[in-house]
Design an enzyme around this catalytic site. Structure first.
Site, PDB file in Angstrom:
ATOM      1  N   ARG A  89      88.305 123.704 132.943  1.00  0.00           N
ATOM      2  CA  ARG A  89      88.665 123.095 134.230  1.00  0.00           C
ATOM      3  C   ARG A  89      89.698 124.019 134.888  1.00  0.00           C
ATOM      4  NH1 ARG A  89      90.057 116.849 134.315  1.00  0.00           N
ATOM      5  NH2 ARG A  89      89.351 117.080 136.464  1.00  0.00           N
ATOM      6  N   ASP A 233      99.060 118.067 138.458  1.00  0.00           N
ATOM      7  CA  ASP A 233      98.187 118.967 137.691  1.00  0.00           C
ATOM      8  C   ASP A 233      98.626 120.418 137.779  1.00  0.00           C
ATOM      9  OD1 ASP A 233      96.411 116.484 138.387  1.00  0.00           O
ATOM     10  OD2 ASP A 233      95.568 117.452 136.608  1.00  0.00           O
TER      11      ASP A 233
HETATM   12  O1  MRU Z   1      90.627 114.609 136.815  1.00  0.00           O
HETATM   13  P1  MRU Z   1      91.671 114.015 135.927  1.00  0.00           P
HETATM   14  O2  MRU Z   1      91.377 112.617 135.529  1.00  0.00           O
HETATM   15  O3  MRU Z   1      92.016 114.915 134.753  1.00  0.00           O
HETATM   16  O4  MRU Z   1      92.953 113.992 136.865  1.00  0.00           O
HETATM   17  C1  MRU Z   1      94.164 113.577 136.356  1.00  0.00           C
HETATM   18  C2  MRU Z   1      95.212 113.491 137.353  1.00  0.00           C
HETATM   19  O5  MRU Z   1      95.073 113.896 138.485  1.00  0.00           O
HETATM   20  C3  MRU Z   1      96.512 113.031 136.914  1.00  0.00           C
HETATM   21  O6  MRU Z   1      97.168 112.391 137.956  1.00  0.00           O
HETATM   22  C4  MRU Z   1      97.251 114.260 136.488  1.00  0.00           C
HETATM   23  O7  MRU Z   1      96.660 114.946 135.451  1.00  0.00           O
HETATM   24  C5  MRU Z   1      98.653 114.093 136.386  1.00  0.00           C
HETATM   25  S1  MRU Z   1      99.469 113.619 134.930  1.00  0.00           S
HETATM   26  C6  MRU Z   1      98.625 113.102 133.787  1.00  0.00           C
END
Ligand code: MRU
Length: 350
Positions: A89, A233
């Site tokens: 990712r 992220d």
């Molecule tokens: O696509 P995801 O479910 O991995 O996205 C996660 C998020 O955007 C969360 O808000 C992020 O990782 C922040 S802290 C865990």
């Protein structure tokens, strides 16, 4: 008052040889665990969102690489495995950060010590993220003292992070101190808020309400929300924040409504190598995620869609960035880089 403590179920377990993941694609309907063996299956689980959330994809990738190195420790195989994991990712920097740490630790060790060095580094990453979560919870709850109606987006609990989480860990800590309600946005298209955050809040016994994403701005304008807190992220050196798509709209609404917009996350999410959010690669996911909800087709099977998984909120809309090394407020290049210079605040001193 510092209370701390873990309320949530971890999303991954490690027994020094193998990694088990709670399959988040099947929650809340089913609590199914899968066991992983190496880099390829761990990368596939990350791409499929079996494990998700910036800190947890870093932790899972670290273990994935450590397991792979235990099987195939030669230089070229190690580097190929690291590449597969890094590319699973693109947006959350924790993934590359964790893979680089394990790769560097392994390459610095003698060939016969590589597996042990990689495993020890992965375990250190995991322990560090657990500790970061505990400190973030306490610092964030002090910052938001008195806020009782807290809006959040996506999922930032133990399913997404080490320990109790990041933004959701703050809400859990606040709930131990005060009578609060967490307003969780459903988070289309994959509904991490409706499926995962609500699952965690129910298990933790914290008062909550679920909103469609589009309801948040109107509720903020009506004065029904005291503060917004989200995870992150990737945070650029100037404090611009990439987080789950929809976050930027909440930040704009919070600014218009005059309420705090707080971002919480470990410093492993800060990418000092990029000057601003314009350099953050935003993951574009399959159009079918938008065409469907809960397994049902909502539109034409071939309706053209846009599906950016994240958006970028400019630093000037962020009231404070809460990390395990302290709080940046206002969020500027200087305050963000100062966090990276600081040592971690131990949870007992937070
Ligand atoms: O696509 P995801 O479910 O991995 O996205 C996660 C998020 O955007 C969360 O808000 C992020 O990782 C922040 S802290 C865990």
């Amino acid at each position: 008052m510092a209370t701390g403590g873990s309320t949530f179920t971890p999303a991954l377990t490690w027994d020094q040889r193998s990694l088990r993941l709670l399959d988040q694609t099947r929650l809340p309907g089913e609590e199914a665990w899968i066991e992983l063996e190496g880099a390829a299956d761990t990368a596939a689980a990350i791409a499929r969102l079996v494990v998700r959330g910036a800190p947890n994809i870093g932790i899972a990738a670290a273990y994935g690489l450590a397991m792979q190195i235990a099987r195939t420790p030669a230089d070229d195989e190690l580097q190929a495995a690291a590449r597969v994991l890094r590319e699973a990712r693109p947006t959350a920097v924790n993934l590359a950060w964790a893979v680089d740490r394990v790769q560097d630790a392994a390459l610095a060790a003698a060939p016969e010590e590589r597996a042990a060095a990689a495993r020890a580094e992965a375990e250190a990453i995991h322990a560090g993220e657990d500790a970061a979560s505990a400190t973030i919870a306490l610092l964030g709850a002090d910052l938001l003292a008195g806020s009782q109606r807290i809006l959040t987006h996506c999922n930032t609990g133990a399913l997404a992070c080490g320990g109790t989480g990041s933004a959701l860990a703050v809400a859990v800590e606040l709930a131990q101190r005060d009578d609060i309600t967490v307003l969780a946005c459903e988070t289309r298209p994959l509904l991490q808020g409706a499926r995962l955050t609500i699952w965690e809040l129910r298990r933790a016994g914290i008062a909550h309400e679920l909103l469609v994403d589009g309801a948040a701005a109107g509720l903020i304008r009506r004065g029904d929300i005291d503060a917004v807190i989200v995870g992150c992220d990737r945070v650029a050196a100037n404090g611009d924040v990439a987080n789950k798509v929809g976050t930027y709209a909440h930040a704009l609404a919070a600014r218009a409504g005059g309420i705090p917009f707080i971002v919480a996350g470990p410093t492993s999410t800060i990418d000092a190598s990029i000057a601003s959010g314009e350099e953050i690669v935003i993951e574009e996911r399959d159009m079918d995620e938008v065409r469907h909800a809960g397994g049902a087709l909502l539109t034409g099977a071939d309706t053209p869609c846009r599906n950016p998984a994240f958006d970028v909120t400019p630093a000037e809309l962020v009231t404070a960035l809460v990390t395990e090394r302290g709080i940046a407020a206002p969020v500027t290049r200087d305050s963000v880089l100062a966090l990276l210079e600081a040592g971690a605040v131990p949870a007992e001193r937070a």
